[in-house]
Design an enzyme around this catalytic site. Sequence first.
Site, PDB file in Angstrom:
ATOM      1  N   ALA A  21       8.456 -37.119 -13.181  1.00 19.30           N
ATOM      2  CA  ALA A  21       9.140 -38.068 -14.074  1.00 19.30           C
ATOM      3  C   ALA A  21      10.634 -37.782 -14.254  1.00 19.30           C
ATOM      4  N   ARG A  22      11.082 -36.594 -13.854  1.00 20.10           N
ATOM      5  CA  ARG A  22      12.514 -36.290 -13.987  1.00 20.10           C
ATOM      6  C   ARG A  22      13.307 -36.643 -12.738  1.00 20.10           C
ATOM      7  N   GLY A  23      12.617 -37.033 -11.678  1.00 27.98           N
ATOM      8  CA  GLY A  23      13.286 -37.294 -10.403  1.00 27.98           C
ATOM      9  C   GLY A  23      13.905 -38.684 -10.342  1.00 27.98           C
ATOM     10  N   LEU A  24      14.487 -38.990  -9.201  1.00 28.21           N
ATOM     11  CA  LEU A  24      15.121 -40.314  -9.008  1.00 28.21           C
ATOM     12  C   LEU A  24      14.107 -41.436  -9.257  1.00 28.21           C
TER      13      LEU A  24
ATOM     14  N   LEU B  60       3.471 -42.304  -2.862  1.00 25.80           N
ATOM     15  CA  LEU B  60       4.720 -42.761  -2.244  1.00 25.80           C
ATOM     16  C   LEU B  60       4.895 -42.122  -0.886  1.00 25.80           C
TER      17      LEU B  60
ATOM     18  N   SER C 171       7.140 -42.751   2.921  1.00 23.80           N
ATOM     19  CA  SER C 171       8.560 -42.835   3.252  1.00 23.80           C
ATOM     20  C   SER C 171       8.664 -43.475   4.632  1.00 23.80           C
ATOM     21  N   SER C 172       9.769 -44.197   4.873  1.00 23.21           N
ATOM     22  CA  SER C 172       9.888 -44.880   6.167  1.00 23.21           C
ATOM     23  C   SER C 172       9.959 -43.893   7.335  1.00 23.21           C
ATOM     24  N   CYS C 173      10.193 -42.597   7.043  1.00 25.43           N
ATOM     25  CA  CYS C 173      10.263 -41.621   8.145  1.00 25.43           C
ATOM     26  C   CYS C 173       8.897 -41.270   8.711  1.00 25.43           C
TER      27      CYS C 173
ATOM     28  N   TYR D 264       7.806 -33.007   6.865  1.00 21.92           N
ATOM     29  CA  TYR D 264       7.711 -33.883   5.681  1.00 21.92           C
ATOM     30  C   TYR D 264       6.907 -35.131   6.022  1.00 21.92           C
TER      31      TYR D 264
ATOM     32  N   LYS E 294       3.359 -36.606   4.474  1.00 19.43           N
ATOM     33  CA  LYS E 294       3.230 -37.967   3.924  1.00 19.43           C
ATOM     34  C   LYS E 294       2.097 -38.731   4.614  1.00 19.43           C
TER      35      LYS E 294
ATOM     36  N   PRO F  66       8.488 -46.601   0.901  1.00 19.74           N
ATOM     37  CA  PRO F  66       9.872 -47.000   0.617  1.00 19.74           C
ATOM     38  C   PRO F  66      10.834 -46.586   1.719  1.00 19.74           C
TER      39      PRO F  66
ATOM     40  N   HIS G 189      20.565 -36.858  -0.020  1.00 20.21           N
ATOM     41  CA  HIS G 189      20.634 -37.930   0.975  1.00 20.21           C
ATOM     42  C   HIS G 189      22.072 -38.421   1.110  1.00 20.21           C
TER      43      HIS G 189
ATOM     44  N   ASP H 137      22.395 -36.840  13.733  1.00 18.27           N
ATOM     45  CA  ASP H 137      22.296 -38.257  13.365  1.00 18.27           C
ATOM     46  C   ASP H 137      20.915 -38.595  12.808  1.00 18.27           C
TER      47      ASP H 137
HETATM   48  N1  LIG Z   1      14.783 -40.543  -2.316  1.00 18.67           N
HETATM   49  C1  LIG Z   1      14.460 -41.248  -1.247  1.00 18.67           C
HETATM   50  O1  LIG Z   1      15.326 -41.751  -0.516  1.00 18.67           O
HETATM   51  C2  LIG Z   1      13.030 -41.482  -0.917  1.00 18.67           C
HETATM   52  C3  LIG Z   1      11.988 -40.931  -1.645  1.00 18.67           C
HETATM   53  N2  LIG Z   1      10.696 -41.186  -1.285  1.00 18.67           N
HETATM   54  C4  LIG Z   1       9.572 -40.604  -2.017  1.00 18.67           C
HETATM   55  O2  LIG Z   1       9.646 -40.931  -3.394  1.00 18.67           O
HETATM   56  C5  LIG Z   1       9.105 -39.870  -4.171  1.00 18.67           C
HETATM   57  C6  LIG Z   1      10.117 -39.446  -5.231  1.00 18.67           C
HETATM   58  O3  LIG Z   1      11.302 -38.995  -4.599  1.00 18.67           O
HETATM   59  P1  LIG Z   1      12.653 -38.786  -5.395  1.00 18.67           P
HETATM   60  O4  LIG Z   1      12.494 -39.307  -6.774  1.00 18.67           O
HETATM   61  O5  LIG Z   1      13.739 -39.251  -4.519  1.00 18.67           O
HETATM   62  O6  LIG Z   1      12.726 -37.196  -5.450  1.00 18.67           O
HETATM   63  P2  LIG Z   1      13.394 -36.259  -6.548  1.00 18.67           P
HETATM   64  O7  LIG Z   1      13.680 -34.958  -5.883  1.00 18.67           O
HETATM   65  O8  LIG Z   1      14.488 -36.957  -7.243  1.00 18.67           O
HETATM   66  O9  LIG Z   1      12.220 -36.058  -7.599  1.00 18.67           O
HETATM   67  C7  LIG Z   1      11.076 -35.342  -7.279  1.00 18.67           C
HETATM   68  C8  LIG Z   1      10.411 -34.902  -8.559  1.00 18.67           C
HETATM   69  O10 LIG Z   1       9.252 -34.133  -8.218  1.00 18.67           O
HETATM   70  C9  LIG Z   1       9.215 -32.996  -9.048  1.00 18.67           C
HETATM   71  N3  LIG Z   1       8.505 -31.895  -8.412  1.00 18.67           N
HETATM   72  C10 LIG Z   1       8.730 -31.383  -7.170  1.00 18.67           C
HETATM   73  N4  LIG Z   1       7.898 -30.350  -6.963  1.00 18.67           N
HETATM   74  C11 LIG Z   1       7.148 -30.202  -8.077  1.00 18.67           C
HETATM   75  C12 LIG Z   1       6.125 -29.310  -8.461  1.00 18.67           C
HETATM   76  N5  LIG Z   1       5.690 -28.329  -7.652  1.00 18.67           N
HETATM   77  N6  LIG Z   1       5.569 -29.451  -9.697  1.00 18.67           N
HETATM   78  C13 LIG Z   1       5.999 -30.420 -10.527  1.00 18.67           C
HETATM   79  N7  LIG Z   1       6.969 -31.304 -10.216  1.00 18.67           N
HETATM   80  C14 LIG Z   1       7.537 -31.189  -9.011  1.00 18.67           C
HETATM   81  C15 LIG Z   1      10.673 -32.639  -9.270  1.00 18.67           C
HETATM   82  O11 LIG Z   1      10.764 -31.822 -10.397  1.00 18.67           O
HETATM   83  P3  LIG Z   1      12.123 -31.062 -10.821  1.00 18.67           P
HETATM   84  O12 LIG Z   1      12.890 -32.111 -11.558  1.00 18.67           O
HETATM   85  O13 LIG Z   1      11.657 -29.946 -11.679  1.00 18.67           O
HETATM   86  O14 LIG Z   1      12.773 -30.620  -9.539  1.00 18.67           O
HETATM   87  C16 LIG Z   1      11.276 -34.020  -9.447  1.00 18.67           C
HETATM   88  O15 LIG Z   1      11.145 -34.460 -10.784  1.00 18.67           O
HETATM   89  C17 LIG Z   1       8.728 -38.758  -3.185  1.00 18.67           C
HETATM   90  O16 LIG Z   1       7.375 -38.858  -2.857  1.00 18.67           O
HETATM   91  C18 LIG Z   1       9.573 -39.086  -1.975  1.00 18.67           C
HETATM   92  O17 LIG Z   1       8.981 -38.588  -0.816  1.00 18.67           O
HETATM   93  C19 LIG Z   1      10.397 -42.015  -0.238  1.00 18.67           C
HETATM   94  C20 LIG Z   1      11.375 -42.581   0.506  1.00 18.67           C
HETATM   95  C21 LIG Z   1      12.770 -42.348   0.233  1.00 18.67           C
HETATM   96  C1  LIG Z   2      14.797 -40.820   3.004  1.00 21.04           C
HETATM   97  C2  LIG Z   2      14.787 -40.027   4.264  1.00 21.04           C
HETATM   98  O1  LIG Z   2      15.841 -39.064   4.272  1.00 21.04           O
HETATM   99  C3  LIG Z   2      15.936 -38.217   5.423  1.00 21.04           C
HETATM  100  O2  LIG Z   2      16.291 -38.939   6.554  1.00 21.04           O
HETATM  101  P1  LIG Z   2      17.639 -39.676   6.819  1.00 21.04           P
HETATM  102  O3  LIG Z   2      17.455 -41.131   6.669  1.00 21.04           O
HETATM  103  O4  LIG Z   2      18.177 -39.216   8.119  1.00 21.04           O
HETATM  104  O5  LIG Z   2      18.510 -39.209   5.579  1.00 21.04           O
HETATM  105  P2  LIG Z   2      19.953 -38.816   5.132  1.00 21.04           P
HETATM  106  O6  LIG Z   2      20.246 -39.685   3.984  1.00 21.04           O
HETATM  107  O7  LIG Z   2      20.051 -37.353   4.869  1.00 21.04           O
HETATM  108  O8  LIG Z   2      20.938 -39.141   6.360  1.00 21.04           O
HETATM  109  C4  LIG Z   2      21.128 -40.436   6.844  1.00 21.04           C
HETATM  110  C5  LIG Z   2      22.235 -40.469   7.869  1.00 21.04           C
HETATM  111  O9  LIG Z   2      23.469 -40.260   7.181  1.00 21.04           O
HETATM  112  C6  LIG Z   2      24.238 -39.263   7.859  1.00 21.04           C
HETATM  113  N1  LIG Z   2      25.135 -38.622   6.896  1.00 21.04           N
HETATM  114  C7  LIG Z   2      26.496 -38.761   6.925  1.00 21.04           C
HETATM  115  N2  LIG Z   2      27.064 -38.007   5.979  1.00 21.04           N
HETATM  116  C8  LIG Z   2      26.019 -37.408   5.302  1.00 21.04           C
HETATM  117  C9  LIG Z   2      25.995 -36.528   4.207  1.00 21.04           C
HETATM  118  O10 LIG Z   2      27.008 -36.112   3.648  1.00 21.04           O
HETATM  119  N3  LIG Z   2      24.751 -36.137   3.775  1.00 21.04           N
HETATM  120  C10 LIG Z   2      23.593 -36.582   4.371  1.00 21.04           C
HETATM  121  N4  LIG Z   2      22.401 -36.170   3.868  1.00 21.04           N
HETATM  122  N5  LIG Z   2      23.607 -37.401   5.454  1.00 21.04           N
HETATM  123  C11 LIG Z   2      24.821 -37.807   5.902  1.00 21.04           C
HETATM  124  C12 LIG Z   2      23.176 -38.349   8.448  1.00 21.04           C
HETATM  125  O11 LIG Z   2      23.707 -37.537   9.477  1.00 21.04           O
HETATM  126  C13 LIG Z   2      22.152 -39.373   8.942  1.00 21.04           C
HETATM  127  O12 LIG Z   2      22.561 -39.902  10.166  1.00 21.04           O
HETATM  128  C14 LIG Z   2      14.657 -37.622   5.876  1.00 21.04           C
HETATM  129  O13 LIG Z   2      14.906 -36.298   6.208  1.00 21.04           O
HETATM  130  C15 LIG Z   2      13.502 -37.966   5.055  1.00 21.04           C
HETATM  131  O14 LIG Z   2      13.429 -37.075   3.999  1.00 21.04           O
HETATM  132  C16 LIG Z   2      13.492 -39.322   4.472  1.00 21.04           C
HETATM  133  O15 LIG Z   2      12.447 -39.864   4.185  1.00 21.04           O
END
Ligand SMILES: NC(=O)C1=CN([C@@H]2O[C@H](COP(=O)(O)OP(=O)(O)OC[C@H]3O[C@@H](n4cnc5c(N)ncnc54)[C@H](OP(=O)(O)O)[C@@H]3O)[C@@H](O)[C@H]2O)C=CC1
Ligand SMILES: C[C@H]1O[C@H](OP(=O)(O)OP(=O)(O)OC[C@H]2O[C@@H](n3cnc4c(=O)[nH]c(N)nc43)[C@H](O)[C@@H]2O)[C@@H](O)[C@@H](O)C1=O
Length: 325
Positions: free
Chosen positions: A13-16, A107, A109-111, A138, A142, A165, A181, A282
Amino acid sequence: MMNKNSRIFVAGARGLVGSAMVRRLRAEGYDNLLTPERDQLDLTNQAAVRDFFHREKPEYVILAAARVGGIHANNTYPAEFIYQNLAIQNNVIHSAWECGVERLLFLGSSCIYPRLAPQPMREEHLLTGSLEPTNEPYAIAKIAGLKMCEAYNRQYGTRFVAVMPTNLYGPGDNFHPENSHVLPALIRRFHEAKLAGASEVVVWGSGKPMREFLFVDDMADGSLFVLNLPDEVLAENLLSYPRPCFVNLGTGEDVSIRQLAETVREVVGFAGKLVFDTSKPDGTPRKLLEVSRLRELGWRARTPLREGIEQTYRWFLDNAERVRG
Ligand SMILES: NC(=O)C1=CN([C@@H]2O[C@H](COP(=O)(O)OP(=O)(O)OC[C@H]3O[C@@H](n4cnc5c(N)ncnc54)[C@H](OP(=O)(O)O)[C@@H]3O)[C@@H](O)[C@H]2O)C=CC1
Ligand SMILES: C[C@H]1O[C@H](OP(=O)(O)OP(=O)(O)OC[C@H]2O[C@@H](n3cnc4c(=O)[nH]c(N)nc43)[C@H](O)[C@@H]2O)[C@@H](O)[C@@H](O)C1=O
């Protein structure tokens, strides 16, 4: 279907994503939320997760907790990405079954799709080719989570579904300079360069990869839409194996990393130039989601990329004390 008193566990709940889900649920009047933080409940701890479920008896679960990071973090900590994600999802999904949870949203992920999947990528493309090496551990975790939901649905008749997503961003993101990211990383880098009066900003890679970005409040909206689908719609579309138990969640539009960097530069107001560091990876050349399945069910994303970046930058400026990373 959820009602306003339903007991809803938002893991992470504290994450994005988790914080956007909580914002959205509260705004809609759902007040019976369970939102333990990591120091109260470590989700990799099987016994602790089981105790929590038996004690708190959540009716709905949103599994937004995971080990998450950008390309560099995935490439640098592959063991943590596979171990923690498998452990978290195994513990939560299994306990949700044991305790008779009504619905669970996982959840992905597109990866998870093959590195060179046809574009745009459809749900059916899962497991049709090799994965992108920078995030294979990762992605494997997933895929295991999705297959676990599907297996429990088939054997036990559970209603565990998932959304897939695309790359997400928005308020509450992780802005770590290396581990985040691309979008939050660039907001921070351009902002710091502007304050320092720097003449250039480094962008990783060639700038050519294409990425699709979804604003996190749209993500929360789409997730809630899926979680609240009527029983018969859920059964027909997400619970009738071998149809996938997940649905792509994106905008259906992508941009190059160069275009993204130029937009962030404009929003932040940095006057210098971009330099591409091609020693950095890349990653996948392109990963655009095909979003017609969710559109046919009645949902589409609303926030244009530029507007989402403006909102995120405003949040970054207004919340210096809460910025992660
Ligand atoms: N961000 C993105 O671009 C994308 C995200 N997703 C998926 O969406 C979901 C959420 O991601 P996002 O919000 O970005 O990630 P965040 O890193 O922002 O949030 C993840 C959360 O999970 C908590 N967490 C991690 N490990 C544990 C643990 N062992 N016990 C309890 N809590 C834990 C973290 O807690 P703490 O605050 O303490 O670190 C944090 O609150 C994930 O499943 C991710 O794979 C999918 C596609 C893209
Ligand atoms: C959500 C997705 O996120 C990850 O995949 P990704 O899409 O490759 O994510 P990214 O956001 O880190 O990078 C996107 C692109 O952007 C370029 N890039 C430029 N400059 C910066 C830079 O400063 N930081 C980062 N991180 N990337 C950069 C980078 O080189 C790449 O070409 C997965 O590992 C996986 O976890 C997953 O699911």
